[in-house]
Design a protein around this motif. Structure first.
Motif, mmCIF file in Angstrom:
data_model
loop_
_atom_site.group_PDB
_atom_site.id
_atom_site.type_symbol
_atom_site.label_atom_id
_atom_site.label_comp_id
_atom_site.label_asym_id
_atom_site.label_seq_id
_atom_site.Cartn_x
_atom_site.Cartn_y
_atom_site.Cartn_z
ATOM 1 N N GLN A 183 0.941 -1.120 -0.059
ATOM 2 C CA GLN A 183 0.025 0.063 -0.106
ATOM 3 C C GLN A 183 0.968 1.240 -0.033
ATOM 4 O O GLN A 183 1.811 1.360 0.958
ATOM 5 C CB GLN A 183 -0.947 0.029 1.149
ATOM 6 C CG GLN A 183 -2.210 -1.014 1.054
ATOM 7 C CD GLN A 183 -1.641 -2.398 1.762
ATOM 8 O OE1 GLN A 183 -0.684 -2.478 2.568
ATOM 9 N NE2 GLN A 183 -2.341 -3.460 1.360
ATOM 10 N N ARG A 184 0.781 1.988 -1.137
ATOM 11 C CA ARG A 184 1.591 3.290 -1.224
ATOM 12 C C ARG A 184 0.774 4.248 -1.269
ATOM 13 O O ARG A 184 -0.255 4.332 -1.776
ATOM 14 C CB ARG A 184 2.375 3.067 -2.524
ATOM 15 C CG ARG A 184 3.435 1.861 -2.525
ATOM 16 C CD ARG A 184 4.001 2.144 -3.818
ATOM 17 N NE ARG A 184 5.328 1.187 -3.880
ATOM 18 C CZ ARG A 184 6.467 1.415 -3.453
ATOM 19 N NH1 ARG A 184 6.772 2.392 -2.996
ATOM 20 N NH2 ARG A 184 7.375 0.460 -3.637
ATOM 21 N N GLY A 233 -1.076 -8.786 6.770
ATOM 22 C CA GLY A 233 -0.234 -7.768 6.735
ATOM 23 C C GLY A 233 -0.446 -6.820 8.026
ATOM 24 O O GLY A 233 -1.201 -7.237 8.993
ATOM 25 N N SER A 234 0.185 -5.822 7.759
ATOM 26 C CA SER A 234 0.025 -4.541 8.904
ATOM 27 C C SER A 234 0.440 -3.314 8.582
ATOM 28 O O SER A 234 0.955 -3.065 7.461
ATOM 29 C CB SER A 234 0.887 -5.021 9.857
ATOM 30 O OG SER A 234 0.990 -3.983 11.248
ATOM 31 N N PRO A 235 -0.259 -2.202 9.128
ATOM 32 C CA PRO A 235 0.216 -1.049 8.491
ATOM 33 C C PRO A 235 1.522 -0.574 9.115
ATOM 34 O O PRO A 235 2.074 -1.323 9.889
ATOM 35 C CB PRO A 235 -0.830 0.129 9.279
ATOM 36 C CG PRO A 235 -1.704 -0.779 9.937
ATOM 37 C CD PRO A 235 -1.290 -2.168 9.932
ATOM 38 N N LEU A 236 2.375 0.236 8.399
ATOM 39 C CA LEU A 236 3.983 0.239 8.855
ATOM 40 C C LEU A 236 3.788 1.750 9.562
ATOM 41 O O LEU A 236 3.229 2.833 8.942
ATOM 42 C CB LEU A 236 4.842 0.314 7.559
ATOM 43 C CG LEU A 236 5.019 -0.960 6.990
ATOM 44 C CD1 LEU A 236 5.658 -0.907 5.850
ATOM 45 C CD2 LEU A 236 5.235 -2.118 7.819
ATOM 46 N N SER A 237 4.759 1.914 10.465
ATOM 47 C CA SER A 237 4.978 3.398 11.260
ATOM 48 C C SER A 237 5.761 4.046 10.208
ATOM 49 O O SER A 237 6.339 3.637 9.317
ATOM 50 C CB SER A 237 5.390 3.141 12.448
ATOM 51 O OG SER A 237 6.728 2.527 12.378
ATOM 52 N N GLY A 238 5.758 5.341 10.279
ATOM 53 C CA GLY A 238 6.660 6.192 9.711
ATOM 54 C C GLY A 238 8.182 6.173 9.966
ATOM 55 O O GLY A 238 8.957 6.517 9.177
ATOM 56 N N GLY A 285 2.845 2.223 3.152
ATOM 57 C CA GLY A 285 1.940 2.232 4.511
ATOM 58 C C GLY A 285 1.613 1.170 4.954
ATOM 59 O O GLY A 285 1.478 1.167 6.219
ATOM 60 N N GLY A 286 1.856 0.096 4.180
ATOM 61 C CA GLY A 286 1.511 -1.441 4.848
ATOM 62 C C GLY A 286 1.568 -2.456 3.617
ATOM 63 O O GLY A 286 2.109 -2.053 2.738
ATOM 64 N N TYR A 287 1.066 -3.751 3.907
ATOM 65 C CA TYR A 287 1.405 -4.825 2.887
ATOM 66 C C TYR A 287 0.357 -5.850 3.487
ATOM 67 O O TYR A 287 -0.138 -5.913 4.412
ATOM 68 C CB TYR A 287 2.894 -5.403 3.123
ATOM 69 C CG TYR A 287 3.097 -6.158 4.531
ATOM 70 C CD1 TYR A 287 2.701 -7.482 4.346
ATOM 71 C CD2 TYR A 287 3.268 -5.455 5.711
ATOM 72 C CE1 TYR A 287 2.891 -8.131 5.681
ATOM 73 C CE2 TYR A 287 3.332 -6.271 6.634
ATOM 74 C CZ TYR A 287 3.291 -7.544 6.866
ATOM 75 O OH TYR A 287 3.430 -8.320 7.958
ATOM 76 N N SER A 288 0.155 -6.760 2.309
ATOM 77 C CA SER A 288 -0.284 -8.061 2.778
ATOM 78 C C SER A 288 0.240 -9.045 1.691
ATOM 79 O O SER A 288 0.602 -8.745 0.699
ATOM 80 C CB SER A 288 -1.927 -7.879 2.153
ATOM 81 O OG SER A 288 -2.715 -6.931 2.884
ATOM 82 N N ILE A 289 -0.123 -10.190 1.940
ATOM 83 C CA ILE A 289 0.573 -11.304 1.268
ATOM 84 C C ILE A 289 -0.647 -12.159 0.744
ATOM 85 O O ILE A 289 -1.688 -12.657 1.526
ATOM 86 C CB ILE A 289 1.552 -12.301 1.849
ATOM 87 C CG1 ILE A 289 2.893 -11.141 2.250
ATOM 88 C CG2 ILE A 289 2.028 -13.421 1.212
ATOM 89 C CD1 ILE A 289 3.847 -11.735 3.168
ATOM 90 N N GLN A 339 -10.759 -0.604 -1.905
ATOM 91 C CA GLN A 339 -11.858 0.159 -0.825
ATOM 92 C C GLN A 339 -11.179 0.287 0.343
ATOM 93 O O GLN A 339 -11.890 1.339 1.272
ATOM 94 C CB GLN A 339 -12.937 -0.600 -1.033
ATOM 95 C CG GLN A 339 -13.553 -0.844 -2.372
ATOM 96 C CD GLN A 339 -14.615 -1.771 -2.454
ATOM 97 O OE1 GLN A 339 -15.487 -2.136 -1.480
ATOM 98 N NE2 GLN A 339 -15.108 -2.280 -3.909
ATOM 99 N N LEU A 340 -10.473 -0.680 1.005
ATOM 100 C CA LEU A 340 -9.984 -0.496 2.353
ATOM 101 C C LEU A 340 -8.706 0.314 2.540
ATOM 102 O O LEU A 340 -8.475 0.514 3.663
ATOM 103 C CB LEU A 340 -9.801 -2.013 2.898
ATOM 104 C CG LEU A 340 -10.848 -2.966 2.773
ATOM 105 C CD1 LEU A 340 -10.354 -4.319 3.239
ATOM 106 C CD2 LEU A 340 -12.039 -2.483 3.551
ATOM 107 N N ALA A 341 -7.904 0.687 1.368
ATOM 108 C CA ALA A 341 -6.745 1.058 1.542
ATOM 109 C C ALA A 341 -6.680 2.800 2.167
ATOM 110 O O ALA A 341 -5.558 3.217 2.438
ATOM 111 C CB ALA A 341 -6.035 1.068 0.013
ATOM 112 N N GLY A 342 -7.841 3.413 1.899
ATOM 113 C CA GLY A 342 -8.068 4.662 2.076
ATOM 114 C C GLY A 342 -7.200 5.666 1.510
ATOM 115 O O GLY A 342 -6.575 6.757 2.096
ATOM 116 N N GLY A 343 -7.018 5.455 0.190
ATOM 117 C CA GLY A 343 -6.470 6.337 -0.875
ATOM 118 C C GLY A 343 -5.161 5.691 -1.322
ATOM 119 O O GLY A 343 -4.416 4.667 -0.896
ATOM 120 N N GLY A 344 -4.233 6.381 -2.015
ATOM 121 C CA GLY A 344 -3.198 5.725 -2.540
ATOM 122 C C GLY A 344 -3.387 4.903 -3.348
ATOM 123 O O GLY A 344 -4.192 4.794 -4.297
#
Length: 116
Positions: A8-9, A48-53, A77-81, A99-104
């Protein structure tokens, strides 16, 4: 079956949308439903999980620098496999995830099969 990573970018300048508590709850429920459905169907291997900055970059000379860097135009911002028969099927799964990514955007990358 091939495995794919969804990255997720988003733009460094992109701010999260303002959401009410109800919208946040609905978004969390949609995410939990996506995980449940994908796991039961067998294509979601790791939600996966969101990634912190925060992060770091290890350089070839073994020095460590703070990162990611502001000069990057995009951040992961995060990943899934997932598992899919081919890239086209993985992209269809990514469309559902959008739809779940919230943009990007979502970058779809196949894991290299080194056992061949």
């Amino acid at each position: 079956m091939p495995k794919f990573m969804f990255l997720q970018r988003g733009s460094c300048d992109q701010k999260p949308p303002e959401m009410t508590p109800e919208q946040m709850q609905a978004g969390m429920q949609a995410w939990m439903d996506w995980v449940k459905n994908g796991t039961e169907a067998g294509w979601l291997l790791d939600p996966g999980s969101p990634l912190s900055g925060a992060g770091a970059v290890v350089q070839p000379d073994l020095t460590v620098n703070d990162g990611p860097f502001v000069e990057s135009k995009e951040l992961v911002g995060g990943y899934s496999i997932v598992e899919a028969s081919d890239l086209a099927e993985a992209c269809e799964l990514a469309k559902q995830t959008m739809q779940l990514a919230g943009g990007g955007k979502i970058e779809v990358r196949e894991f290299a099969n080194l056992s061949q």
